[in-house]
Design an enzyme around this catalytic site. Sequence first.
Site, PDB file in Angstrom:
ATOM      1  N   LYS A   1       0.847  -1.194   0.000  1.00  0.00           N
ATOM      2  CA  LYS A   1       0.000   0.000   0.000  1.00  0.00           C
ATOM      3  C   LYS A   1       0.881   1.242   0.000  1.00  0.00           C
ATOM      4  CE  LYS A   1      -4.035  -1.742   2.539  1.00  0.00           C
ATOM      5  NZ  LYS A   1      -5.016  -1.507   1.462  1.00  0.00           N
TER       6      LYS A   1
ATOM      7  N   ARG B   1     -10.587 -11.302   1.439  1.00  0.00           N
ATOM      8  CA  ARG B   1     -11.408 -12.375   0.849  1.00  0.00           C
ATOM      9  C   ARG B   1     -10.676 -13.712   0.882  1.00  0.00           C
ATOM     10  NH1 ARG B   1     -11.761  -8.912  -4.575  1.00  0.00           N
ATOM     11  NH2 ARG B   1     -11.458  -7.283  -3.011  1.00  0.00           N
TER      12      ARG B   1
HETATM   13  N1  BES Z   1      -8.377  -3.625   4.145  1.00  0.00           N
HETATM   14  C1  BES Z   1      -8.442  -3.197   2.800  1.00  0.00           C
HETATM   15  C2  BES Z   1      -9.692  -2.382   2.502  1.00  0.00           C
HETATM   16  C3  BES Z   1      -9.709  -0.990   3.064  1.00  0.00           C
HETATM   17  C4  BES Z   1      -8.906   0.001   2.527  1.00  0.00           C
HETATM   18  C5  BES Z   1     -10.562  -0.688   4.091  1.00  0.00           C
HETATM   19  C6  BES Z   1      -8.958   1.277   3.039  1.00  0.00           C
HETATM   20  C7  BES Z   1     -10.630   0.604   4.586  1.00  0.00           C
HETATM   21  C8  BES Z   1      -9.819   1.575   4.082  1.00  0.00           C
HETATM   22  C9  BES Z   1      -8.443  -4.412   1.867  1.00  0.00           C
HETATM   23  O1  BES Z   1      -7.683  -5.477   2.286  1.00  0.00           O
HETATM   24  C10 BES Z   1      -7.866  -3.934   0.568  1.00  0.00           C
HETATM   25  O2  BES Z   1      -6.731  -3.592   0.548  1.00  0.00           O
HETATM   26  N2  BES Z   1      -8.687  -3.936  -0.469  1.00  0.00           N
HETATM   27  C11 BES Z   1      -8.279  -3.477  -1.737  1.00  0.00           C
HETATM   28  C12 BES Z   1      -8.850  -4.419  -2.771  1.00  0.00           C
HETATM   29  C13 BES Z   1      -8.303  -4.185  -4.152  1.00  0.00           C
HETATM   30  C14 BES Z   1      -6.838  -4.563  -4.211  1.00  0.00           C
HETATM   31  C15 BES Z   1      -9.096  -5.020  -5.122  1.00  0.00           C
HETATM   32  C16 BES Z   1      -8.808  -2.062  -1.924  1.00  0.00           C
HETATM   33  O3  BES Z   1      -9.928  -1.773  -1.501  1.00  0.00           O
HETATM   34  O4  BES Z   1      -8.079  -1.239  -2.481  1.00  0.00           O
HETATM   35 MN    MN Z   2      -5.642  -5.276   1.685  1.00  0.00          MN
END
Ligand code: BES
Ligand code: MN
Length: 499
Positions: free
Chosen positions: A280, A354
């Site tokens: 990230k 997931r």
């Molecule tokens: N935990 C995150 C989702 C999230 C991000 C929740 C920011 C709250 C604030 C999840 O694991 C994630 O990183 N999801 C990705 C999915 C994408 C790679 C398809 C996202 O939402 O960017």
């Molecule tokens: Mn994630």
Amino acid sequence: MEYSVKSGHPEKQRIGCVVIPVYASRKLSPSAKIIDKASNGYISNLVRRGEIEGDLGNTLLLHNVENTLCDRVLFIGCGKEKDITIKTFYKLNHTMVKTLKSTGATEIASYLTEIPVKRKDVNWKIKHSIEAIDEALYIFNQLKSKKDEPRRPLRKFIFNVNGRGQLMQGEDAVRQGMAVSAGIHLAKDLGNLPGNICTPTYLAAAATKLAKQHSKIKTSVLEENDMEKLGMGSLLSVSKGSREPAKLITMEYMAGDKKQAPIVFVGKGVTFDSGGISLKPGAAMDEMKYDMCGAASVVGAMNAIAELQLPVNVVGIIPTVENMPDGIASRPGDVVTSMSGQTIEILNTDAEGRLILCDALSYAEKFNPDVVIDIATLTGACIVALGAHPAGLLSNHSPLANDLLSAGQTSGDRCWQLPLWDDYQEQLKSNFADIANIGGKGAGTITAACFLSRFTKKYHWAHLDIAGVAWKNGTHKGATGRPVGLLTQYVLDRFQSEK
Ligand code: BES
Ligand code: MN
Ligand code: ZN
């Protein structure tokens, strides 16, 4: 905090402070009228002189009002009597607490239970006063070396009801409010703890502690080798890059009929989500300590249900891992085999929620569930779609979805349904495995739910995406404890409809 109910006139309360509503513009509530009469028109005189208008958030603190037995009377402006919503009611309780904190009063009699809130009875108001007061008083200072505690903290709130006939139900509302509030408190604490303290091992210990506190809760923890035997290749792939071992926690509360199929909650417990190799960006990455708030809400709800001693069967399952980059972490393109036998192409290691949920959802089958509800901070896309007000709701069974929507309305901890149409499934096609772990551009919350739906075909299932509601950022950064209120209300409603 001590909470109770009482029925009686405000001027007769021998107590630190009596809290009285006033409406816009300059309209006295029934309790305000009583104090006015007792004090020979003192209050209406002040109102006439513009000391309090009754606008929302107005306050007026008086000492030693004539012919009253209390030390103080706090008037709170509630705005127009007809416009009071659930939100306003919470705000008014916050205003009450904030104002009282700067007085010397420790014991309070609140007449805010008089305020009309659309379609809500006095029991609802008692329950939610408790949630609002506890919310206003919540501080997370476990990790500060100097804890500035108030010198004379608030100790006791007594809520007024109209007549003795309302006392019994009122006491029940107090019990419910305190149980839900304690569950929210626990979920907030777990959420706010940082990733170096609240690890998967820590969560397992917290769930084990719950079983010690409630004789009806049984907690068991599967280790990585147990999960390997079960074939949970998807879950284990996420924690490969972490020094923290993954855990699969199960909490069973079986106080209902033996023959009754349980309600199963599954909470995402990523104790820190760095994204893994699909790292990230740095900004606000600290907030990814909150990626276990689904798990925290399951622990909180189990605590509330056990405290209320509801005669129901509820199972809480928590897959918990840390998502880190490393030389042996999963790479984009890796293919793993889930417990269901389906193979998954990991196109993005940041779509890890997931990957742990799918194995936990397969594991849930062994409880022959009546329904399964998973709770997860799953997609940033959910924040784009719905913001911070409702959780996203997706389900393969509309009666279950409706029950959750309705529990959201009752509790104020709302969710909003998104479509789980088959049309979206094709976004998950993979050239190399049965399914890809991301759905590409568009409808990220829905494609995430579509991914989970491949693993929930054997039972009625709902998914709550709490990415937007589990914590607040900015100056008020902190966990909200949501959706403990929603989950507990859902179980309460189920129990009431079966009674
Ligand atoms: N935990 C995150 C989702 C999230 C991000 C929740 C920011 C709250 C604030 C999840 O694991 C994630 O990183 N999801 C990705 C999915 C994408 C790679 C398809 C996202 O939402 O960017
Ligand atoms: Mn994630
Ligand atoms: Zn995540």
